[in-house]
Write a protein that holds these residues in place. Structure first.
Motif, PDB file in Angstrom:
ATOM      1  N   ASP A 135      18.793  18.517 -37.361  1.00 44.53           N
ATOM      2  CA  ASP A 135      18.938  17.072 -37.316  1.00 44.53           C
ATOM      3  C   ASP A 135      18.652  16.632 -35.882  1.00 44.53           C
ATOM      4  OD1 ASP A 135      21.238  17.549 -35.838  1.00 44.53           O
ATOM      5  OD2 ASP A 135      22.620  16.877 -37.383  1.00 44.53           O
ATOM      6  N   ILE A 136      18.472  15.365 -35.686  1.00 41.65           N
ATOM      7  CA  ILE A 136      18.029  14.854 -34.383  1.00 41.65           C
ATOM      8  C   ILE A 136      19.031  15.177 -33.286  1.00 41.65           C
ATOM      9  CG2 ILE A 136      18.934  12.529 -34.658  1.00 41.65           C
ATOM     10  CD1 ILE A 136      15.592  13.489 -33.032  1.00 41.65           C
ATOM     11  N   ASN A 137      20.330  15.094 -33.585  1.00 44.41           N
ATOM     12  CA  ASN A 137      21.341  15.390 -32.564  1.00 44.41           C
ATOM     13  C   ASN A 137      21.289  16.850 -32.130  1.00 44.41           C
ATOM     14  OD1 ASN A 137      22.355  12.761 -32.554  1.00 44.41           O
ATOM     15  ND2 ASN A 137      23.776  13.200 -34.206  1.00 44.41           N
ATOM     16  N   THR A 140      18.027  17.469 -30.132  1.00 44.94           N
ATOM     17  CA  THR A 140      18.134  16.866 -28.804  1.00 44.94           C
ATOM     18  C   THR A 140      19.041  17.691 -27.915  1.00 44.94           C
ATOM     19  OG1 THR A 140      17.813  14.677 -29.770  1.00 44.94           O
ATOM     20  CG2 THR A 140      18.771  14.752 -27.576  1.00 44.94           C
TER      21      THR A 140
END
Length: 180
Positions: A135-137, A140
């Motif tokens: 997922d993006i979190n 990142t």
């Protein structure tokens, strides 16, 4: 050849650091699940005392606690304190769970890092299962973690090389001079 080897090592390190960075959100998730389990169990235990309070004190749990604590017998006083501690524990678990589940990712991550319960974290680590969350979190966090560690490694390498150059320059001056 040495430059190609250095590039390959940098890429390998980036990949390892990236995967380690991905583990932070996964560990947070598993920690949150464990916290939720502890909260559920604490509620279950408190419900047992609440049932007594329902039967004997019209549902007033605080009256039950006061009755226990006002008893002359140490066993009953300790039981009253235990119930009170259980209520405080549930309140703390609820607050922690709320902070770990609500708000934006950076606030949750900051809260997780600064308010980590070491016993709960150790128990989570014992049962921890590696995972690659996509997922993006997580991505990142992984990229950020990898970049920061590589930058710190480069800075460290730069400082070491500078010290080596400085040391070797000082030694050359001393060894090149004529002997008296």
């Amino acid at each position: 050849m040495p430059k190609m080897l250095a590039t390959l090592i940098d890429r390998c390190l980036f990949t390892v650091f990236f995967i380690l960075g991905l583990q932070v959100p996964e560990f947070m998730q598993q920690y949150t699940q464990r916290l939720s389990g502890h909260l559920h169990e604490a509620h279950y235990q408190l419900e047992q005392f609440q049932a007594i309070a329902d039967n004997q004190f019209q549902g007033n749990l605080l009256a039950l606690i006061k009755r226990y604590q006002s008893n002359n017998d140490d066993v009953f006083q300790q039981t009253g304190q235990m119930i009170e501690n259980l209520m405080l524990r549930i309140e703390g678990f609820n607050q922690n769970l709320t902070n770990l589940q609500q708000g934006d990712y950076l606030n949750r991550l900051y809260y997780f890092i600064t308010q980590l319960d070491s016993q709960l974290a150790a128990a989570t680590l014992e049962q921890y299962q590696l995972a690659i969350p996509v997922d993006i979190n997580a991505l990142t966090t992984g990229v950020t973690f990898a970049i920061i560690l590589l930058l710190l490694g480069s800075l460290f390498s730069f400082l070491i090389k500078g010290l080596i150059r400085r040391f070797s320059t000082n030694n050359q001056i001393i060894t090149r001079g004529p002997l008296p």
